[in-house]
Enzyme design. Structure first.
Site, mmCIF file in Angstrom:
data_model
loop_
_atom_site.group_PDB
_atom_site.id
_atom_site.type_symbol
_atom_site.label_atom_id
_atom_site.label_comp_id
_atom_site.label_asym_id
_atom_site.label_seq_id
_atom_site.Cartn_x
_atom_site.Cartn_y
_atom_site.Cartn_z
ATOM 1 N N ASN A 24 0.800 -1.229 0.000
ATOM 2 C CA ASN A 24 0.000 0.000 0.000
ATOM 3 C C ASN A 24 0.827 1.271 0.000
ATOM 4 O O ASN A 24 0.302 2.356 -0.258
ATOM 5 C CB ASN A 24 -0.949 0.023 1.209
ATOM 6 C CG ASN A 24 -0.189 -0.010 2.524
ATOM 7 O OD1 ASN A 24 0.391 -1.042 2.876
ATOM 8 N ND2 ASN A 24 -0.165 1.086 3.254
ATOM 9 N N GLY A 26 5.210 3.084 -0.111
ATOM 10 C CA GLY A 26 6.656 2.909 -0.212
ATOM 11 C C GLY A 26 7.080 2.013 -1.366
ATOM 12 O O GLY A 26 6.529 2.061 -2.466
ATOM 13 N N GLY A 28 6.769 -1.193 -1.636
ATOM 14 C CA GLY A 28 5.725 -2.165 -1.981
ATOM 15 C C GLY A 28 4.695 -1.601 -2.944
ATOM 16 O O GLY A 28 4.198 -2.311 -3.823
ATOM 17 N N SER A 166 17.885 -5.973 3.326
ATOM 18 C CA SER A 166 18.518 -4.653 3.458
ATOM 19 C C SER A 166 20.024 -4.834 3.591
ATOM 20 O O SER A 166 20.503 -5.870 4.070
ATOM 21 C CB SER A 166 17.993 -3.949 4.712
ATOM 22 O OG SER A 166 18.748 -2.791 4.976
ATOM 23 N N TYR A 193 16.797 -4.652 14.033
ATOM 24 C CA TYR A 193 16.373 -4.495 12.632
ATOM 25 C C TYR A 193 17.361 -5.250 11.735
ATOM 26 O O TYR A 193 16.958 -6.034 10.871
ATOM 27 C CB TYR A 193 16.325 -3.010 12.242
ATOM 28 C CG TYR A 193 15.990 -2.787 10.778
ATOM 29 C CD1 TYR A 193 14.696 -2.979 10.300
ATOM 30 C CD2 TYR A 193 16.975 -2.400 9.863
ATOM 31 C CE1 TYR A 193 14.388 -2.788 8.948
ATOM 32 C CE2 TYR A 193 16.675 -2.207 8.523
ATOM 33 C CZ TYR A 193 15.384 -2.398 8.070
ATOM 34 O OH TYR A 193 15.079 -2.214 6.729
HETATM 35 N N1 LIG Z 1 13.346 2.555 2.796
HETATM 36 C C1 LIG Z 1 14.590 2.075 2.846
HETATM 37 O O1 LIG Z 1 15.586 2.816 2.770
HETATM 38 C C2 LIG Z 1 14.814 0.585 2.979
HETATM 39 C C3 LIG Z 1 16.136 0.118 2.921
HETATM 40 C C4 LIG Z 1 16.360 -1.245 3.028
HETATM 41 C C5 LIG Z 1 15.287 -2.117 3.166
HETATM 42 N N2 LIG Z 1 14.017 -1.616 3.242
HETATM 43 C C6 LIG Z 1 12.914 -2.579 3.393
HETATM 44 O O2 LIG Z 1 11.939 -2.333 2.420
HETATM 45 C C7 LIG Z 1 10.680 -2.831 2.864
HETATM 46 C C8 LIG Z 1 9.603 -1.812 2.558
HETATM 47 O O3 LIG Z 1 9.840 -0.671 3.360
HETATM 48 P P1 LIG Z 1 9.558 0.815 2.876
HETATM 49 O O4 LIG Z 1 10.853 1.522 2.903
HETATM 50 O O5 LIG Z 1 8.714 0.833 1.672
HETATM 51 O O6 LIG Z 1 8.750 1.332 4.162
HETATM 52 P P2 LIG Z 1 7.250 1.865 4.358
HETATM 53 O O7 LIG Z 1 6.967 2.953 3.392
HETATM 54 O O8 LIG Z 1 7.150 2.162 5.808
HETATM 55 O O9 LIG Z 1 6.357 0.600 3.985
HETATM 56 C C9 LIG Z 1 6.313 -0.506 4.855
HETATM 57 C C10 LIG Z 1 5.126 -1.362 4.513
HETATM 58 O O10 LIG Z 1 5.100 -2.453 5.440
HETATM 59 C C11 LIG Z 1 3.791 -2.482 6.006
HETATM 60 N N3 LIG Z 1 3.755 -3.033 7.352
HETATM 61 C C12 LIG Z 1 4.346 -2.565 8.472
HETATM 62 N N4 LIG Z 1 3.977 -3.294 9.524
HETATM 63 C C13 LIG Z 1 3.124 -4.247 9.059
HETATM 64 C C14 LIG Z 1 2.388 -5.288 9.652
HETATM 65 N N5 LIG Z 1 2.403 -5.498 10.981
HETATM 66 N N6 LIG Z 1 1.616 -6.079 8.874
HETATM 67 C C15 LIG Z 1 1.546 -5.870 7.542
HETATM 68 N N7 LIG Z 1 2.202 -4.882 6.916
HETATM 69 C C16 LIG Z 1 2.977 -4.073 7.677
HETATM 70 C C17 LIG Z 1 3.327 -1.034 6.016
HETATM 71 O O11 LIG Z 1 1.918 -0.981 6.197
HETATM 72 P P3 LIG Z 1 1.220 0.325 6.844
HETATM 73 O O12 LIG Z 1 1.164 1.341 5.763
HETATM 74 O O13 LIG Z 1 -0.117 -0.160 7.289
HETATM 75 O O14 LIG Z 1 2.081 0.747 7.998
HETATM 76 C C18 LIG Z 1 3.796 -0.632 4.642
HETATM 77 O O15 LIG Z 1 2.902 -1.093 3.680
HETATM 78 C C19 LIG Z 1 10.852 -3.162 4.341
HETATM 79 O O16 LIG Z 1 10.987 -4.549 4.500
HETATM 80 C C20 LIG Z 1 12.157 -2.463 4.707
HETATM 81 O O17 LIG Z 1 12.820 -3.115 5.769
HETATM 82 C C21 LIG Z 1 13.755 -0.289 3.144
#
Ligand SMILES: NC(=O)c1ccc[n+]([C@@H]2O[C@H](COP(=O)([O-])OP(=O)(O)OC[C@H]3O[C@@H](n4cnc5c(N)ncnc54)[C@H](OP(=O)(O)O)[C@@H]3O)[C@@H](O)[C@H]2O)c1
Length: 319
Positions: A24, A26, A28, A166, A193
């Protein structure tokens, strides 16, 4: 293909079924949108129906106005196939309900993107009794993979599981006694993390050997440092300073999703399993990536610990 390159020019059959956890927002969001534009039926598995519905409407509107933006050769006027299914990874019963609904629908599954995650929140544990990052980032996805794998094995000759890990995985340490933080005194946000992301890399390697000879592959990737909502749980903690350091080179979510989409559809990685990718390239393992996740003793300890955590929920024939 680097972060600035276009997505693979792939047209997916309309009966290709994709699940994106946390689709929904980021990274994803862009994974779901990109694969839907390629023609797949994409299920956004997330915890808020309202956020999912808004995201789906936004994807459809963006598709109509930007079909040429992603560099795809096809720009027809079909409507994207997008659907919401409820999943809260912090509640194992919710993960089981998601699995049951998916199975009952009798559908195939070709691509499973385990993307949802939470980044370095304050100390907390789930109602199932696990440290939140351990469960949301790793354990809940493990349960879903275990149950949906048999469906993927029957769904076609090229099915793929992709974990959004990550670069933080390289800073995670492994110790049987501290696989997850049992109480607040030992909890360090960034470390746990990093551990959760390390477990994803270890799981990818372990599963790849278990999947050898099957039509299902498993890979993981680092999306880059991406401007998303991941910092929302960090508050003013030092982890957020790390993001500040990368401010000049933050990726957009669309750029951050490219490696995940590449792993999901590119013919270049068909049949390839067990790799950790950055910028659409298999990463030459660093010290920890080459040594720690491949340590078979640690792999077995993590696997046994995980199976024990989920012993009442895993499929009867899972070992
Ligand atoms: N951003 C970065 O720089 C980065 C770097 C390395 C790895 N990552 C990885 O990339 C992935 C996506 O992260 P993002 O950066 O796109 O962050 P984000 O924008 O915060 O998106 C995170 C997603 O995970 C969902 N989520 C969180 N808790 C959940 C739960 N209990 N059950 C189901 N869904 C849940 C959130 O849903 P809600 O909207 O309902 O909260 C949201 O859809 C993560 O695994 C993160 O560790 C990110």
């Amino acid at each position: 293909m680097g972060s600035g390159a276009s997505l693979p020019n792939v047209r997916l059959p309309s009966d290709t079924v994709v699940v994106v956890t946390g689709g929904n927002t980021g990274i994803g969001y862009e994974l779901a949108k990109g694969l839907a534009i390629m023609g797949a039926h994409v299920i956004i598995a997330c915890r808020s129906e309202q956020r999912a519905t808004e995201a789906i409407a936004k994807m459809k509107a963006e598709f109509l106005s930007e079909t040429s933006h992603l560099g795809l050769s096809h720009s027809d006027e079909r409507e994207l196939q997008l659907e919401y299914m409820h999943l809260d990874l912090a509640i194992l019963k919710s993960a089981m309900d998601f699995i049951t609904s998916f199975k009952q629908a009798g559908r195939k599954l070709h691509i499973l993107l385990c993307n949802a995650g939470i980044g370095s929140p304050p100390w907390g544990h789930t109602e199932d009794g696990y440290e939140t990052q351990f469960q949301v980032n790793y354990l809940g996805h493990f349960l879903i993979i275990a149950h949906l794998l048999p469906i993927m094995q029957q769904s076609g000759e090229d099915c793929r599981i992709i974990l959004t890990s990550s670069v933080a995985s390289q800073y995670g340490t492994f110790d049987l006694d501290t696989i997850q933080a049992k109480d607040e005194r030992v909890y360090k946000r960034c470390m746990y993390y990093s551990k959760s992301k390390l477990y994803q890399v270890m799981q990818t390697i372990t599963m790849a050997s278990r999947l050898s000879g099957s039509h299902v592959t498993m890979t993981c990737y680092h999306p880059g440092v991406v401007a998303t909502e991941i910092t929302r749980s960090m508050e003013d903690h030092s982890c957020i300073c790390l993001f500040g350091l990368f401010k000049c080179c933050l990726k957009t979510p669309e750029q951050g999703a490219k490696t995940g989409i590449y792993l999901a559809v590119s013919p270049e990685v068909k049949g390839q399993s067990g790799g950790y990718y950055v910028n659409c390239r298999q990463k030459t393992p660093s010290r920890t990536a080459s040594f720690l996740p491949r340590n078979e003793t640690y792999q077995k300890q993590l696997w046994d610990y995980t199976v024990d955590c989920l012993k009442d929920l895993l499929p009867a024939d899972f070992s």
